[in-house]
Design an enzyme around this catalytic site. Structure first.
Site, PDB file in Angstrom:
ATOM      1  N   GLY A  86      -2.881  40.890  19.170  1.00  0.00           N
ATOM      2  CA  GLY A  86      -2.999  42.309  18.844  1.00  0.00           C
ATOM      3  C   GLY A  86      -1.656  43.011  18.853  1.00  0.00           C
ATOM      4  N   LYS A 109       6.636  50.785  14.922  1.00  0.00           N
ATOM      5  CA  LYS A 109       6.892  49.526  15.626  1.00  0.00           C
ATOM      6  C   LYS A 109       7.904  49.785  16.733  1.00  0.00           C
ATOM      7  CE  LYS A 109       8.005  44.677  14.652  1.00  0.00           C
ATOM      8  NZ  LYS A 109       8.356  43.717  13.574  1.00  0.00           N
ATOM      9  N   ASP A 121       6.871  45.448  27.211  1.00  0.00           N
ATOM     10  CA  ASP A 121       7.127  46.862  27.471  1.00  0.00           C
ATOM     11  C   ASP A 121       6.718  47.766  26.314  1.00  0.00           C
ATOM     12  OD1 ASP A 121       9.105  46.413  25.566  1.00  0.00           O
ATOM     13  OD2 ASP A 121      10.771  46.582  26.968  1.00  0.00           O
ATOM     14  N   GLY A 122       6.260  47.167  25.202  1.00  0.00           N
ATOM     15  CA  GLY A 122       5.806  47.980  24.076  1.00  0.00           C
ATOM     16  C   GLY A 122       6.912  48.612  23.264  1.00  0.00           C
ATOM     17  N   ARG A 172       7.168  51.322   9.703  1.00  0.00           N
ATOM     18  CA  ARG A 172       6.932  50.236   8.751  1.00  0.00           C
ATOM     19  C   ARG A 172       5.755  50.584   7.850  1.00  0.00           C
ATOM     20  NH1 ARG A 172       6.189  44.161  10.910  1.00  0.00           N
ATOM     21  NH2 ARG A 172       4.222  44.938  11.755  1.00  0.00           N
ATOM     22  N   ASP A 244      -0.753  34.838  13.038  1.00  0.00           N
ATOM     23  CA  ASP A 244      -0.781  36.292  13.211  1.00  0.00           C
ATOM     24  C   ASP A 244       0.336  36.973  12.438  1.00  0.00           C
ATOM     25  OD1 ASP A 244       0.674  34.894  15.429  1.00  0.00           O
ATOM     26  OD2 ASP A 244       1.355  36.919  15.866  1.00  0.00           O
ATOM     27  N   ASN A 245       1.219  36.194  11.803  1.00  0.00           N
ATOM     28  CA  ASN A 245       2.277  36.746  10.957  1.00  0.00           C
ATOM     29  C   ASN A 245       2.066  36.406   9.485  1.00  0.00           C
ATOM     30  OD1 ASN A 245       3.566  37.765  13.227  1.00  0.00           O
ATOM     31  ND2 ASN A 245       4.864  35.971  13.475  1.00  0.00           N
ATOM     32  N   ASP A 254       6.648  40.851   9.549  1.00  0.00           N
ATOM     33  CA  ASP A 254       7.188  40.476  10.856  1.00  0.00           C
ATOM     34  C   ASP A 254       8.468  39.662  10.717  1.00  0.00           C
ATOM     35  OD1 ASP A 254       5.317  41.882  12.323  1.00  0.00           O
ATOM     36  OD2 ASP A 254       3.887  40.244  12.283  1.00  0.00           O
TER      37      ASP A 254
END
Length: 468
Positions: A86, A109, A121-122, A172, A244-245, A254
């Site tokens: 996710g 992003k 850490d996001g 993005r 996932d990419n 990505d």
């Protein structure tokens, strides 16, 4: 016009995402905005360059029509099932229908923690944001389907990546952020209703002529074959082709540890985390097949006769090699100015690539030199190959080649120099390089020529990093 969203993905059931707002930052500052892309989205230029826009791009302010969320997906990473992944550092603000009628996601992003951050850490630091901005806009300029960069901002906050580094956020834009891993997650949960909803949504959004899951698989196979062939024609190495990419929209997505080759080596790897060379340059077509097989597997539960579907879907995925070979010959045939390239030209193309590999020739510079009508005495065996090439060239071969062979690409050492300068507080090299690589086919002049040069030995970048 500011950002006015029309959010179809947010109208799907909650099983596909978690609603969450970006985490505000301390002191946002603009790095760059993309006037060209903004015009395509119908945005007002004055607003784009305003403090109000900077606040939106930083996540400090949200338009009334935004529906911020983090998307759920899973995936195979380096061939191993990782389960739930996710958006761990990205938040989808919403969708805009552009002046061309195409619906696109607008995503931040590096915008803070989400339920999918998995201990991260996001946040993003400045280097990967600049790398993705440059690489994605260069790819767009070279005609490769890709996500794009609408804006980049600094945050006024540091993030820790071995050391403290300046934080940044990339805005993005993508035709969607639906991935192979999105399908895999719901298949792994055995949530057939969600899988069917996602399939119907993806078909309606991207492939309205597709007939059910089989038609969606066919479309994905075809778009990936074209996309990977284009990557190969530029010496581009994605570096982290996990499921996932892999975008269902058929875009490059990505850009983490991506790189463009200098000297041609089919086994070239740059990504620091690709220790076994799984995603080496030459392996990319095969990995695309592997990823598509995972998509096919995820779609099987939707079929009434699953045993028959396994056989059928296997056949559909196995169409990739022929589709890819056709696309590859088309890409490299244009790079060599061939007259109506066919599969019979594959040997001629491969012979040149073998000469280049044996000599360690620079990938981009070799094709650029041929486009200028040069002979290449530094390639042993070139004369014999050149004779056969002459017999296949179109009458206007140089014009064809000029439109297929960039004079400049975002070379790794140049991108690294831009990042180093930006960390030291100087963004001018970033803007200069961005201007050069977004006009990739222009002839070389005194200003552009230095950007066409391969790195000196002391400048060679041997590894790239994903930034998390």
């Amino acid at each position: 016009m500011t950002l006015h969203f029309d959010n179809s993905f947010a109208r799907l059931p909650d099983a596909f995402y978690t609603r969450i707002a970006p985490t505000p930052v301390a002191d946002p500052g603009i790095i760059a905005v993309n006037d060209d892309l903004a015009a395509l989205l119908g945005l007002d230029r004055d607003w784009l360059h305003s403090d109000a826009a900077t606040a939106v791009f930083a996540g400090n302010s949200l338009p009334d029509t935004a529906a911020p969320l983090a998307q759920l997906y899973g995936g195979h990473q380096f061939g191993n099932w990782s389960g739930q992944l996710g958006d761990g550092r990205a938040i989808l603000l919403g969708e805009i229908v552009g002046t061309d009628g195409i619906r696109r996601d607008v995503q931040l992003k590096g915008s803070g923690l989400t339920p999918y951050s998995r201990g991260g850490d996001g946040r993003a630091w400045l280097g990967p944001v600049l790398r993705e901005y440059i690489a994605s806009e260069a790819m767009h300029a070279m005609g490769v389907p890709t996500t794009r960069a609408l804006a980049a901002v600094t945050t006024g906050e540091d993030v820790f990546r071995d050391t403290m580094l300046p934080g940044a956020i990339l805005t993005r834009v993508a035709r969607s952020h639906i991935r192979v891993g999105t399908f895999q997650m719901h298949a792994a949960r055995q949530d057939t209703d969600a899988l069917r909803t996602l399939t119907d949504y993806t078909i309606a959004r991207h492939y309205p002529d597709a007939d059910g899951p089989a038609g969606l698989l066919d479309a994905a196979v075809a778009t990936q074959a074209q996309l990977i062939a284009q990557w190969m024609g530029l010496g581009f190495i994605h570096g982290v082709m996990n499921t996932d990419n892999c975008s269902l929209a058929g875009e490059t997505i990505d850009y983490g540890p991506c790189a463009f080759m200098d000297d041609y080596d089919p086994q070239k790897v740059f990504s620091s985390i690709d220790r076994m060379g799984r995603y080496a340059y030459a392996n990319q077509p095969g990995i695309a097949i592997w990823n598509l097989a995972q998509l096919a597997t995820a779609l099987i539960p939707l079929m009434p006769d699953q045993d028959a579907a396994v056989t059928d879907f296997t056949d559909r995925v196995n169409r990739f090699p022929d589709l890819y070979q056709d696309a590859w010959v088309g890409v490299f045939g244009a790079k060599l100015g061939l007259a109506d390239p066919t599969l019979a030209d594959a040997d001629l193309i491969q012979r040149l690539l073998t000469l280049m590999a044996d000599a360690g020739a620079d990938f981009t510079a070799t094709f650029a030199r041929l486009t200028q009508g040069e002979k290449l005495p530094d390639l042993p065996g070139f004369d014999a190959w050149h004779t056969d090439w002459q017999a296949r060239r179109a009458p206007d071969y140089l014009a064809i080649m000029a439109g297929a062979n960039p004079t400049v690409i975002p070379r790794n050492h140049q991108v690294q120099a831009v990042i180093d300068a930006a960390v030291a507080g100087d963004l001018a090299p970033f803007h200069t390089l961005l201007g050069v690589v977004t006009d990739p086919y222009a002839p070389l002049d005194d200003a552009r020529a230095p950007y066409a040069l391969p790195p000196e030995p002391s400048q060679i970048v041997r590894q790239t990093f994903c930034g998390t």
